[in-house]
Motif scaffolding. Sequence first.
Motif, PDB file in Angstrom:
ATOM      1  N   HIS A   1       0.820  -1.218   0.000  1.00  0.00           N
ATOM      2  CA  HIS A   1       0.000   0.000   0.000  1.00  0.00           C
ATOM      3  C   HIS A   1       0.849   1.261   0.000  1.00  0.00           C
ATOM      4  O   HIS A   1       0.422   2.285  -0.528  1.00  0.00           O
ATOM      5  CB  HIS A   1      -0.953   0.005   1.193  1.00  0.00           C
ATOM      6  CG  HIS A   1      -1.972  -1.090   1.126  1.00  0.00           C
ATOM      7  ND1 HIS A   1      -2.952  -1.134   0.162  1.00  0.00           N
ATOM      8  CD2 HIS A   1      -2.149  -2.194   1.885  1.00  0.00           C
ATOM      9  CE1 HIS A   1      -3.698  -2.204   0.332  1.00  0.00           C
ATOM     10  NE2 HIS A   1      -3.228  -2.875   1.365  1.00  0.00           N
ATOM     11  N   GLY A   2       2.045   1.198   0.553  1.00  0.00           N
ATOM     12  CA  GLY A   2       2.899   2.372   0.617  1.00  0.00           C
ATOM     13  C   GLY A   2       3.718   2.642  -0.638  1.00  0.00           C
ATOM     14  O   GLY A   2       4.411   3.653  -0.721  1.00  0.00           O
ATOM     15  N   MET A   3       3.649   1.743  -1.626  1.00  0.00           N
ATOM     16  CA  MET A   3       4.429   1.932  -2.854  1.00  0.00           C
ATOM     17  C   MET A   3       3.854   3.099  -3.659  1.00  0.00           C
ATOM     18  O   MET A   3       2.645   3.175  -3.876  1.00  0.00           O
ATOM     19  CB  MET A   3       4.407   0.661  -3.705  1.00  0.00           C
ATOM     20  CG  MET A   3       5.241   0.768  -4.972  1.00  0.00           C
ATOM     21  SD  MET A   3       5.237  -0.771  -5.951  1.00  0.00           S
ATOM     22  CE  MET A   3       6.387  -1.759  -5.008  1.00  0.00           C
ATOM     23  N   SER A   4       4.734   3.983  -4.089  1.00  0.00           N
ATOM     24  CA  SER A   4       4.264   5.130  -4.864  1.00  0.00           C
ATOM     25  C   SER A   4       3.756   4.677  -6.229  1.00  0.00           C
ATOM     26  O   SER A   4       4.179   3.647  -6.755  1.00  0.00           O
ATOM     27  CB  SER A   4       5.391   6.154  -5.053  1.00  0.00           C
ATOM     28  OG  SER A   4       6.345   5.669  -5.987  1.00  0.00           O
ATOM     29  N   GLU A   5       2.867   5.470  -6.798  1.00  0.00           N
ATOM     30  CA  GLU A   5       2.319   5.147  -8.118  1.00  0.00           C
ATOM     31  C   GLU A   5       3.425   5.135  -9.174  1.00  0.00           C
ATOM     32  O   GLU A   5       3.438   4.281 -10.061  1.00  0.00           O
ATOM     33  CB  GLU A   5       1.229   6.150  -8.494  1.00  0.00           C
ATOM     34  CG  GLU A   5       0.471   5.754  -9.742  1.00  0.00           C
ATOM     35  CD  GLU A   5      -0.717   6.659 -10.014  1.00  0.00           C
ATOM     36  OE1 GLU A   5      -0.980   6.921 -11.209  1.00  0.00           O
ATOM     37  OE2 GLU A   5      -1.373   7.095  -9.055  1.00  0.00           O
ATOM     38  N   ALA A   6       4.364   6.057  -9.062  1.00  0.00           N
ATOM     39  CA  ALA A   6       5.476   6.122 -10.016  1.00  0.00           C
ATOM     40  C   ALA A   6       6.328   4.857  -9.941  1.00  0.00           C
ATOM     41  O   ALA A   6       6.705   4.276 -10.963  1.00  0.00           O
ATOM     42  CB  ALA A   6       6.326   7.359  -9.759  1.00  0.00           C
ATOM     43  N   GLU A   7       6.637   4.409  -8.723  1.00  0.00           N
ATOM     44  CA  GLU A   7       7.431   3.196  -8.541  1.00  0.00           C
ATOM     45  C   GLU A   7       6.674   1.977  -9.080  1.00  0.00           C
ATOM     46  O   GLU A   7       7.255   1.116  -9.748  1.00  0.00           O
ATOM     47  CB  GLU A   7       7.754   2.996  -7.065  1.00  0.00           C
ATOM     48  CG  GLU A   7       8.669   1.833  -6.788  1.00  0.00           C
ATOM     49  CD  GLU A   7       8.976   1.656  -5.307  1.00  0.00           C
ATOM     50  OE1 GLU A   7       9.698   0.691  -4.985  1.00  0.00           O
ATOM     51  OE2 GLU A   7       8.503   2.456  -4.473  1.00  0.00           O
ATOM     52  N   ALA A   8       5.375   1.922  -8.816  1.00  0.00           N
ATOM     53  CA  ALA A   8       4.556   0.803  -9.299  1.00  0.00           C
ATOM     54  C   ALA A   8       4.523   0.782 -10.826  1.00  0.00           C
ATOM     55  O   ALA A   8       4.612  -0.297 -11.429  1.00  0.00           O
ATOM     56  CB  ALA A   8       3.144   0.904  -8.731  1.00  0.00           C
ATOM     57  N   GLU A   9       4.409   1.929 -11.448  1.00  0.00           N
ATOM     58  CA  GLU A   9       4.358   1.992 -12.915  1.00  0.00           C
ATOM     59  C   GLU A   9       5.664   1.513 -13.551  1.00  0.00           C
ATOM     60  O   GLU A   9       5.655   0.802 -14.552  1.00  0.00           O
ATOM     61  CB  GLU A   9       4.004   3.406 -13.397  1.00  0.00           C
ATOM     62  CG  GLU A   9       2.553   3.783 -13.151  1.00  0.00           C
ATOM     63  CD  GLU A   9       1.563   2.789 -13.727  1.00  0.00           C
ATOM     64  OE1 GLU A   9       1.717   2.367 -14.894  1.00  0.00           O
ATOM     65  OE2 GLU A   9       0.628   2.410 -12.992  1.00  0.00           O
TER      66      GLU A   9
END
Length: 96
Positions: A13-21
Amino acid sequence: MLFHVRMDVSLPHGMSEAEAEVLKRVEREKAQALQAEGKWRHLWRIVGQYSNVSVFDVENAEELHQLLTGLPLFPYMTIQVMPLCRHPSSIHADDR
């Protein structure tokens, strides 16, 4: 050797959207390369879930293990593996 593999992904849940992308893009590139090599034969999304069902065509369980653990999303996956063999009642002469 064919393997049926179910992969369920759960990003933190704490992973940033940029990192996930970035992670998803690298995963997609790896999956497409394995498909082009013929090792990842089928890739199907499970509707309504961040999950897939796949068929891998590899030499043995060790090769499958190496491929799966090398996937960028591996640390965030729950994986179920089932080895497959031809059913004697199949009407197909190949593995389609």
